[in-house]
Write an enzyme that holds these catalytic residues in place. Structure first.
Site, mmCIF file in Angstrom:
data_model
loop_
_atom_site.group_PDB
_atom_site.id
_atom_site.type_symbol
_atom_site.label_atom_id
_atom_site.label_comp_id
_atom_site.label_asym_id
_atom_site.label_seq_id
_atom_site.Cartn_x
_atom_site.Cartn_y
_atom_site.Cartn_z
ATOM 1 N N LYS A 73 9.147 15.752 58.721
ATOM 2 C CA LYS A 73 9.222 14.753 57.650
ATOM 3 C C LYS A 73 10.665 14.300 57.399
ATOM 4 O O LYS A 73 10.929 13.107 57.277
ATOM 5 C CB LYS A 73 8.606 15.329 56.375
ATOM 6 C CG LYS A 73 8.635 14.403 55.156
ATOM 7 C CD LYS A 73 7.596 14.798 54.136
ATOM 8 C CE LYS A 73 7.627 16.267 53.822
ATOM 9 N NZ LYS A 73 8.897 16.688 53.175
ATOM 10 N N THR A 75 13.172 14.563 59.491
ATOM 11 C CA THR A 75 13.597 13.865 60.707
ATOM 12 C C THR A 75 13.108 12.418 60.686
ATOM 13 O O THR A 75 13.862 11.484 61.009
ATOM 14 C CB THR A 75 13.044 14.593 61.946
ATOM 15 O OG1 THR A 75 13.560 15.928 61.977
ATOM 16 C CG2 THR A 75 13.429 13.869 63.227
ATOM 17 N N ARG A 96 16.692 15.734 49.433
ATOM 18 C CA ARG A 96 16.984 16.946 48.680
ATOM 19 C C ARG A 96 18.032 17.784 49.420
ATOM 20 O O ARG A 96 18.200 17.687 50.622
ATOM 21 C CB ARG A 96 15.714 17.784 48.504
ATOM 22 C CG ARG A 96 14.633 17.162 47.658
ATOM 23 C CD ARG A 96 13.395 18.034 47.623
ATOM 24 N NE ARG A 96 12.834 18.205 48.955
ATOM 25 C CZ ARG A 96 12.032 19.204 49.302
ATOM 26 N NH1 ARG A 96 11.708 20.122 48.419
ATOM 27 N NH2 ARG A 96 11.545 19.278 50.527
ATOM 28 N N LYS A 107 12.130 28.829 57.627
ATOM 29 C CA LYS A 107 12.176 27.433 58.056
ATOM 30 C C LYS A 107 13.418 27.090 58.864
ATOM 31 O O LYS A 107 13.381 26.271 59.775
ATOM 32 C CB LYS A 107 12.088 26.530 56.825
ATOM 33 C CG LYS A 107 11.987 25.051 57.150
ATOM 34 C CD LYS A 107 11.836 24.231 55.869
ATOM 35 C CE LYS A 107 11.764 22.747 56.177
ATOM 36 N NZ LYS A 107 11.658 21.930 54.956
ATOM 37 N N ALA A 275 8.716 21.800 46.457
ATOM 38 C CA ALA A 275 7.503 21.117 45.979
ATOM 39 C C ALA A 275 6.338 22.068 45.792
ATOM 40 O O ALA A 275 5.379 21.728 45.113
ATOM 41 C CB ALA A 275 7.106 20.010 46.946
ATOM 42 N N PHE A 303 6.818 18.663 51.269
ATOM 43 C CA PHE A 303 5.508 19.004 51.828
ATOM 44 C C PHE A 303 4.583 17.784 51.867
ATOM 45 O O PHE A 303 5.026 16.696 52.186
ATOM 46 C CB PHE A 303 4.904 20.192 51.081
ATOM 47 C CG PHE A 303 5.771 21.423 51.131
ATOM 48 C CD1 PHE A 303 6.168 21.967 52.339
ATOM 49 C CD2 PHE A 303 6.231 22.025 49.966
ATOM 50 C CE1 PHE A 303 6.990 23.091 52.397
ATOM 51 C CE2 PHE A 303 7.051 23.148 50.010
ATOM 52 C CZ PHE A 303 7.428 23.671 51.224
ATOM 53 N N PHE A 384 5.846 14.489 70.081
ATOM 54 C CA PHE A 384 6.310 15.678 70.803
ATOM 55 C C PHE A 384 6.106 15.441 72.298
ATOM 56 O O PHE A 384 5.202 14.699 72.697
ATOM 57 C CB PHE A 384 5.525 16.922 70.363
ATOM 58 C CG PHE A 384 6.052 17.584 69.126
ATOM 59 C CD1 PHE A 384 6.652 18.836 69.197
ATOM 60 C CD2 PHE A 384 5.962 16.965 67.887
ATOM 61 C CE1 PHE A 384 7.132 19.467 68.060
ATOM 62 C CE2 PHE A 384 6.443 17.578 66.753
ATOM 63 C CZ PHE A 384 7.032 18.830 66.830
ATOM 64 N N TRP A 412 13.267 11.713 66.900
ATOM 65 C CA TRP A 412 13.926 12.971 67.273
ATOM 66 C C TRP A 412 14.678 12.803 68.595
ATOM 67 O O TRP A 412 15.815 13.236 68.729
ATOM 68 C CB TRP A 412 12.883 14.092 67.409
ATOM 69 C CG TRP A 412 13.503 15.446 67.603
ATOM 70 C CD1 TRP A 412 13.828 16.358 66.646
ATOM 71 C CD2 TRP A 412 13.900 16.028 68.864
ATOM 72 N NE1 TRP A 412 14.393 17.469 67.209
ATOM 73 C CE2 TRP A 412 14.450 17.293 68.570
ATOM 74 C CE3 TRP A 412 13.840 15.597 70.192
ATOM 75 C CZ2 TRP A 412 14.941 18.137 69.577
ATOM 76 C CZ3 TRP A 412 14.331 16.451 71.182
ATOM 77 C CH2 TRP A 412 14.871 17.700 70.863
#
Length: 558
Positions: A73, A75, A96, A107, A275, A303, A384, A412
């Site tokens: 998200k 990215t 954030r 993470k 969140a 999230f 991906f 990405w």
């Protein structure tokens, strides 16, 4: 050739000076306080100069229910900001701040990834400009003043069994969730049960993120309720006289931080509530600056659309008078296959059946944005290497059947160039949003607000509120807090409060076991399921991979 890690890509970049970035969006030098060459804080005094400037379009980036397969998200948010500039639009991103808890826990870093990153990545993920430390210090100063007040005679007649204010730290440490302190005799304090939250869950963090200036910050800090007297009256920070000292510790933290992407798009990184246990959005101050300084302000909420996006709209937008122009829902084929029942080690092989079975989770998040909140939306499929053309085509086809376009995003690997189609779709959606819609109205009873979120946003069939929580709701309503919004704390891994229920579960009950008042932040927190406000570390913490070489270069954060 070995693929570079995120931190290697970031450290190979050639950033512009932060004064150049600030000048590029029109910020006068007198409002820029530099932290070295590539970081700065922007004085909120600059907002007065922007009062008459029209706001840009606010773009909200959210996601499906997260899985270990990854969604990307942040990215996507960063790549969209870069892509908008590539298609000729003036964009500013607002994110954030990462917490040290996830960085050293499960993470890892949280500044984007690949060629869609915010830099300096390692600084942002570690101490940055010290904002989270300031929040911790203000929180713990208050905790010390509460206990000292009791020790020094307790003029406010605080019932030590009803003290609600907890200490905090910015590291995951389950050992500190529940403690007994003040032991060792009278000179060491008054013995009582206590505990720690992670800094991202501190009400001080929420107050910082929802205050527009220093005067409002002091006022909101003064409203914080730390406990109750023996007569049952709320005891506030204002009653203790602590708001001034807390505001002094937060003075610099209140000013938004300015950094840049790898492609030199300006980014405000400010405020870090989670969140799943807090309201999950960057600061109102940073978002407002981004809206004034860009034609498009791209921001994210933590999230999925059941957590961050709901709180972004029902709490932050309602509080700040904001209205998103469009929403982006980030999904991956890999995550959809996990929601469709595949194990993490079986995601690289093509499986159209699993993709189809996982789509209902995506559908629910789309429905939340378009149906509950009335926002035009687009799905960004974060690509991906293992995704097949057939799988990507199926996601596009199934989304089209629901009236929403799905766009393949490859930011990405390609940076902004991989998000140009997404950027053009977002631009085309702006102007189509109607009047603001919320999941509930503020005049509803607190229990009905909880039920509205659970049934309308999560898809629950019912809500069970524990007797102690119902009693606390009744007390809060009697004290005049019933008109506040509700912030539900629950697992991020399911639409339900049970992390094991993936996909789009049906017929489930949301179980509210406790309720907390955040009078300074002006919302009520409902704790659902087994959610904890102090996370623990996994069996192998991400901290085990972090190191520093002989030249002082940090390694191992992604």
């Amino acid at each position: 050739m070995r693929q570079q890690s995120d931190i290697e890509i970031a450290q190979a970049a050639s950033p512009d000076s932060i004064t150049e970035i600030a000048a590029g969006i029109g910020i006068p030098e007198r409002f820029v306080e530099t932290y070295g060459r590539v970081k700065a804080k922007i004085s909120l005094g600059y907002m007065a100069d922007l009062a008459d400037r029209e706001d840009g379009a606010l773009i909200l980036v959210t996601a499906i229910t997260p899985t270990p397969a990854g969604e990307g998200k942040t990215t996507t948010t960063v790549g969209l900001g870069d892509a908008l500039r590539r298609v000729g639009k003036k964009s500013v991103v607002a994110l954030r701040e990462p917490s040290l808890g996830p960085v050293f826990g499960m993470k890892g870093g949280a500044a984007g990834g690949g060629y869609a990153q915010v830099i300096p990545m390692e600084d942002i993920n570690l101490h940055f400009t010290g904002d989270l430390h300031a929040v911790s210090a203000a929180n713990n100063l208050l905790a010390a003043m509460v206990d000292n007040h009791v020790y020094q005679g307790n003029a406010l007649d605080i019932d030590t069994r009803s003290i609600t204010w907890r200490r905090c730290m910015d590291i995951n440490d389950r050992q500190l969730r529940n403690i007994t302190d003040g032991l060792g005799g009278r000179t060491n304090g008054v013995p009582r049960e206590d505990g720690f939250d992670i800094t991202a869950a501190s009400e001080v963090m929420a107050v910082l993120c929802l205050s527009k200036d220093m005067d409002e910050l002091r006022e909101n800090l003064g409203r914080i309720v730390v406990g109750y007297s023996r007569k049952g009256d709320p005891v506030t920070v204002g009653g203790l006289g602590a708001q001034g000292a807390m505001a002094a510790l937060l003075r610099d933290a209140l000013n938004p931080n300015l950094v840049q992407t790898l492609e030199h798009t300006p980014v405000f990184v400010h405020g870090g509530p989670f969140a799943n246990i807090a309201h999950g959005c960057n600061s109102l101050a940073a978002t407002r600056l981004a809206l004034k300084l860009g034609d498009y302000a791209v921001t994210e909420a933590g999230f999925g659309a059941d957590l961050g996006a709901e709180k972004f709209i029902d709490i932050k937008c309602r509080r700040g008078g904001l209205r998103p122009a469009a929403a982006v829902v980030v999904a991956t084929v890999r995550a959809l296959k996990m929601h469709g029942g595949l194990a993490k080690d079986a995601l690289t092989a093509e499986d159209l059946g699993a993709v189809g079975r996982g789509m209902p989770n995506l559908y629910k998040h789309i429905e939340n944005l378009t149906g509950v909140f009335g926002l035009p939306a687009v799905v960004a499929v974060n690509r991906f290497p293992s995704d097949t053309d057939a799988e990507l085509a199926l996601v596009r086809e199934l989304c089209a059947g629901r009236g929403v376009k799905a766009v393949i995003s490859d930011v990405w690997a390609q940076g902004g160039a991989g998000g140009e189609e997404l950027a053009r779709e977002v631009v085309g959606l702006c102007g189509k949003a109607g009047e603001p819609k919320y999941a509930y109205t503020l005049d509803m009873p607190v229990a009905e607000k909880i039920k509205a979120i659970a049934t309308r946003v999560y898809g629950a069939s019912s809500v069970s509120i524990a007797q102690a929580a119902r009693k606390e709701i009744g007390r809060l309503e009697e004290l005049g807090y019933g008109g506040l919004p509700v912030c539900i704390a629950k697992t991020q891994y399911s639409l339900s409060d049970n992390a094991a229920l993936m996909g789009r579960p049906e017929g489930f009950t949301i179980n509210v076991r406790a309720v907390r008042l955040s009078a300074g932040a002006q919302f009520i927190v409902a704790l659902a399921g087994e959610i904890m406000t102090m996370p623990g570390l996994p069996k192998t913490p991400a901290a085990c991979a972090v190191d520093v070489d002989t030249d002082g270069r940090i390694m191992g954060i992604f």
